[in-house]
Design a protein around this motif. Structure first.
Motif, PDB file in Angstrom:
ATOM      1  N   GLY A 195       0.797  -1.221   0.000  1.00 18.36           N
ATOM      2  CA  GLY A 195       0.000   0.000   0.000  1.00 18.36           C
ATOM      3  C   GLY A 195       0.827   1.267   0.000  1.00 18.36           C
ATOM      4  N   GLU A 196       2.115   1.201  -0.333  1.00 21.65           N
ATOM      5  CA  GLU A 196       2.959   2.385  -0.330  1.00 21.65           C
ATOM      6  C   GLU A 196       2.501   3.385  -1.384  1.00 21.65           C
ATOM      7  N   ARG A 197       2.544   4.647  -1.017  1.00 21.54           N
ATOM      8  CA  ARG A 197       2.245   5.696  -1.997  1.00 21.54           C
ATOM      9  C   ARG A 197       3.499   6.020  -2.792  1.00 21.54           C
ATOM     10  N   TRP A 198       3.286   6.335  -4.062  1.00 20.18           N
ATOM     11  CA  TRP A 198       4.409   6.747  -4.890  1.00 20.18           C
ATOM     12  C   TRP A 198       4.817   8.165  -4.521  1.00 20.18           C
ATOM     13  N   THR A 199       6.055   8.499  -4.879  1.00 17.37           N
ATOM     14  CA  THR A 199       6.506   9.873  -4.715  1.00 17.37           C
ATOM     15  C   THR A 199       6.045  10.696  -5.921  1.00 17.37           C
ATOM     16  N   THR A 200       6.087  11.997  -5.765  1.00 16.01           N
ATOM     17  CA  THR A 200       5.723  12.884  -6.869  1.00 16.01           C
ATOM     18  C   THR A 200       6.630  12.663  -8.075  1.00 16.01           C
ATOM     19  N   ASP A 201       7.934  12.463  -7.830  1.00 14.99           N
ATOM     20  CA  ASP A 201       8.861  12.232  -8.939  1.00 14.99           C
ATOM     21  C   ASP A 201       8.517  10.962  -9.702  1.00 14.99           C
ATOM     22  N   GLN A 202       8.099   9.919  -8.980  1.00 18.07           N
ATOM     23  CA  GLN A 202       7.743   8.671  -9.651  1.00 18.07           C
ATOM     24  C   GLN A 202       6.502   8.845 -10.519  1.00 18.07           C
ATOM     25  N   VAL A 203       5.559   9.632 -10.055  1.00 17.10           N
ATOM     26  CA  VAL A 203       4.363   9.895 -10.860  1.00 17.10           C
ATOM     27  C   VAL A 203       4.727  10.693 -12.101  1.00 17.10           C
ATOM     28  N   LEU A 204       5.508  11.755 -11.924  1.00 21.75           N
ATOM     29  CA  LEU A 204       5.867  12.609 -13.052  1.00 21.75           C
ATOM     30  C   LEU A 204       6.723  11.867 -14.075  1.00 21.75           C
ATOM     31  N   ALA A 205       7.424  10.823 -13.619  1.00 23.08           N
ATOM     32  CA  ALA A 205       8.231  10.033 -14.554  1.00 23.08           C
ATOM     33  C   ALA A 205       7.366   9.300 -15.576  1.00 23.08           C
ATOM     34  N   LEU A 206       6.080   9.137 -15.273  1.00 22.26           N
ATOM     35  CA  LEU A 206       5.179   8.459 -16.202  1.00 22.26           C
ATOM     36  C   LEU A 206       4.711   9.372 -17.329  1.00 22.26           C
ATOM     37  N   ALA A 207       4.842  10.683 -17.141  1.00 21.43           N
ATOM     38  CA  ALA A 207       4.284  11.632 -18.108  1.00 21.43           C
ATOM     39  C   ALA A 207       4.942  11.486 -19.470  1.00 21.43           C
ATOM     40  N   PRO A 208       4.163  11.503 -20.548  1.00 14.69           N
ATOM     41  CA  PRO A 208       4.742  11.361 -21.882  1.00 14.69           C
ATOM     42  C   PRO A 208       5.517  12.585 -22.346  1.00 14.69           C
ATOM     43  N   ASP A 209       5.250  13.757 -21.764  1.00 13.28           N
ATOM     44  CA  ASP A 209       5.975  14.958 -22.169  1.00 13.28           C
ATOM     45  C   ASP A 209       5.807  16.020 -21.088  1.00 13.28           C
ATOM     46  N   GLU A 210       6.532  17.135 -21.280  1.00 16.44           N
ATOM     47  CA  GLU A 210       6.520  18.205 -20.294  1.00 16.44           C
ATOM     48  C   GLU A 210       5.140  18.856 -20.184  1.00 16.44           C
ATOM     49  N   ALA A 211       4.440  18.994 -21.305  1.00 19.15           N
ATOM     50  CA  ALA A 211       3.102  19.589 -21.269  1.00 19.15           C
ATOM     51  C   ALA A 211       2.155  18.755 -20.401  1.00 19.15           C
ATOM     52  N   SER A 212       2.276  17.433 -20.486  1.00 19.69           N
ATOM     53  CA  SER A 212       1.436  16.560 -19.669  1.00 19.69           C
ATOM     54  C   SER A 212       1.767  16.716 -18.190  1.00 19.69           C
ATOM     55  N   ARG A 213       3.052  16.899 -17.877  1.00 22.72           N
ATOM     56  CA  ARG A 213       3.441  17.115 -16.488  1.00 22.72           C
ATOM     57  C   ARG A 213       2.789  18.373 -15.929  1.00 22.72           C
ATOM     58  N   ARG A 214       2.834  19.438 -16.718  1.00 25.39           N
ATOM     59  CA  ARG A 214       2.237  20.701 -16.246  1.00 25.39           C
ATOM     60  C   ARG A 214       0.721  20.567 -16.103  1.00 25.39           C
ATOM     61  N   ALA A 215       0.097  19.946 -17.102  1.00 26.72           N
ATOM     62  CA  ALA A 215      -1.364  19.803 -17.051  1.00 26.72           C
ATOM     63  C   ALA A 215      -1.786  18.896 -15.903  1.00 26.72           C
ATOM     64  N   GLY A 216      -1.020  17.821 -15.670  1.00 33.93           N
ATOM     65  CA  GLY A 216      -1.332  16.938 -14.552  1.00 33.93           C
ATOM     66  C   GLY A 216      -1.174  17.638 -13.219  1.00 33.93           C
ATOM     67  N   GLY A 217      -0.140  18.485 -13.124  1.00 30.28           N
ATOM     68  CA  GLY A 217       0.068  19.223 -11.880  1.00 30.28           C
ATOM     69  C   GLY A 217      -1.088  20.139 -11.537  1.00 30.28           C
ATOM     70  N   LYS A 218      -1.718  20.726 -12.562  1.00 35.22           N
ATOM     71  CA  LYS A 218      -2.861  21.611 -12.316  1.00 35.22           C
ATOM     72  C   LYS A 218      -4.081  20.849 -11.799  1.00 35.22           C
ATOM     73  N   LEU A 219      -4.118  19.533 -12.083  1.00 33.50           N
ATOM     74  CA  LEU A 219      -5.253  18.713 -11.637  1.00 33.50           C
ATOM     75  C   LEU A 219      -4.960  17.979 -10.330  1.00 33.50           C
ATOM     76  N   ALA A 220      -3.806  18.269  -9.721  1.00 26.54           N
ATOM     77  CA  ALA A 220      -3.421  17.592  -8.481  1.00 26.54           C
ATOM     78  C   ALA A 220      -4.004  18.302  -7.261  1.00 26.54           C
ATOM     79  N   ALA A 221      -5.257  18.686  -7.350  1.00 24.85           N
ATOM     80  CA  ALA A 221      -5.966  19.350  -6.259  1.00 24.85           C
ATOM     81  C   ALA A 221      -7.354  18.737  -6.147  1.00 24.85           C
TER      82      ALA A 221
END
Length: 453
Positions: free
Chosen positions: A5-31
């Motif tokens: 049940g360990e939670r991933w780190t933020t870096d591990q999640v962002l490593a899945l992003a296909p590109d930088e734009a997806s990282r930024r867009a995903g970050g805006k939805l992290a609320a």
């Protein structure tokens, strides 16, 4: 399944992003604002995300893979909603509470479990019905016809190369169109590997200083591949397999895992890097791994996008899988397919690495077996990024300062270079990447957790 049940780190999640734009867009939805019906059960995370329409998008992440689904129309995998949901969960603030999956999430997860059970329960030596030849003799005849067509294409290409050498390389200064025509002929001959190498010749023509010398080198490699295929019956088995793969003859993953010559390697495989690329028609994901016990490098390739098929498998750097891998045949095997997994994924350590000399030796050994290799994956430890002596680029230097390896020009001027420099801060670090004739292309660095570059 997520380990204990360990939670991933933020870096591990962002490593899945296909590109930088997806990282930024995903970050805006992290609320929590746009999300409803969120939940997690140790093996999956799910939730509904409010979009521009009336109906929220349904997003589910199976952490045992991981794998993703979302009702949004995005062609990126994972999409920004999956990234935002994972970032919200990784934050650990309680917005994604433990519970049972919603019916719509459970339906998708149950389907994945059923497919996995069918795959593991199939008798050895069997394959999916859609890929099992109804008539083995007919399949053999088709394979023989294709070999003849590729042989004819290779013969035609040899004539093209001979004509070029007789007329002189410099005479091809404006011959890009003719190379494109030759590449199309190789496609017609069902030799996509030859077609790709011919297109590379087109890009070399009149591309800068000393382009005739570089064109000659590429022509020599292409000639070597042609001759290898035309005389393939005289080659040793591993080298013949390499030549087949280089001209575009592929082996099905199911055959590797269940065929009569199936052989797997079980190990604890550390994920070193994940890279996505999109040429506008096809999405390609490359996942690099290294065995903890064997020390063997492996590359898993997956494709999607051209027909709406998602890139199902996503593995951020730093995870460890206890699993079987089946290597595709070749003189220097690297590409592999996943077989059975024996335990949930866990978080792995910083990988042990070597120095600059060891990296160059590893690439040299691999190149001896496969002369068409562009690069070979290596882990460098205790190296520091520094400007090159002539001031035209960057390089990685050993701790003793006696050896240095230039960075691949493709990373110079990109975010990855400045990430690497900032991460080092002038101190030695561990870096994974590809060592090749262009230099070293960094893909992941550790500080002490993995940072994709």
């Amino acid at each position: 399944m997520n380990p204990q049940g360990e939670r991933w780190t933020t870096d591990q999640v962002l490593a899945l992003a296909p590109d930088e734009a997806s990282r930024r867009a995903g970050g805006k939805l992290a609320a929590p604002g746009p999300w409803s019906e969120t939940g997690a059960d140790g093996g999956a995370v799910w939730g509904r995300c409010k979009g521009s329409g009336k109906k929220p998008y349904q997003t589910v992440v199976d952490l045992n893979g991981p794998a993703f689904t979302c009702s949004c129309p995005s062609r990126k995998f994972p999409c920004k909603h999956a990234l935002g949901l994972l970032l919200l969960w990784a934050g650990g603030g309680g917005e994604v509470a433990a519970g049972k999956p919603s019916p719509w999430a459970d339906e998708w997860l149950a389907g994945r479990r059923e497919r996995a059970e069918r795959a593991t329960s199939a008798p050895p030596g069997t394959d999916a019905p859609s890929r099992t030849p109804a008539d083995p003799a007919a399949a053999r005849r088709r394979a023989e016809r294709r070999m003849r067509r590729i042989g004819a294409g290779a013969t035609e290409l040899e004539q093209r190369l001979e004509d070029l050498l007789q007329s002189g390389l410099a005479s091809d200064g404006h011959g890009g169109g003719s190379w494109d025509e030759t590449a199309a002929r190789m496609v017609d001959a069902q030799a996509p590997g030859l077609a790709a190498r011919v297109r590379e010749l087109s890009s070399v023509v009149a591309s800068g200083p000393d382009w005739p010398a570089r064109l000659l080198e590429e022509c020599a490699l292409l000639h070597l591949l042609d001759q290898g295929f035309l005389g393939i019956e005289r080659l040793p088995g591993p080298l013949a397999a390499t030549v087949r793969a280089r001209v575009g003859l592929t082996t099905e993953a199911a055959e590797l895992l269940t065929g009569p010559d199936a052989a797997t390697v079980r190990d604890r495989w550390l994920v070193l890097a994940q890279q996505d690329s999109d040429d506008g028609m096809l999405l390609t994901r490359r996942i690099f791994l290294r065995g903890e016990r064997t020390g063997r490098m492996a590359l898993h390739l997956s494709f999607g996008g051209s027909t709406g098929r998602p890139l199902d498998l996503a593995l951020p750097p730093g995870l460890v899988l206890d699993a079987d891998l089946a290597y595709y045949p070749g003189a220097r095997p690297l590409r592999a397919a996943f077989g059975e997994r024996y335990a949930p994924v866990t978080h792995g350590p910083v990988p042990p690495g070597g120095g600059i000399d060891a990296a160059l030796a590893a690439y040299g050994d691999a190149l001896r077996d496969d002369p068409w290799l562009d690069s070979w994956p290596v882990v460098l430890s205790e190296v520091t990024p520094i400007p090159s002596r002539d001031g035209t680029g960057w390089q990685l230097a050993d701790a003793d300062g006696e050896s240095a390896l230039p960075l691949d020009p493709r990373c110079v001027g990109r975010t990855s270079l400045w990430q690497l420099v900032a991460l080092s801060g002038g101190a030695p670090i561990t870096v994974f990447g590809e060592c090749g004739h262009r230099g070293f292309l960094p893909l992941t660095a550790w500080d002490p957790t993995p940072v994709p570059l």
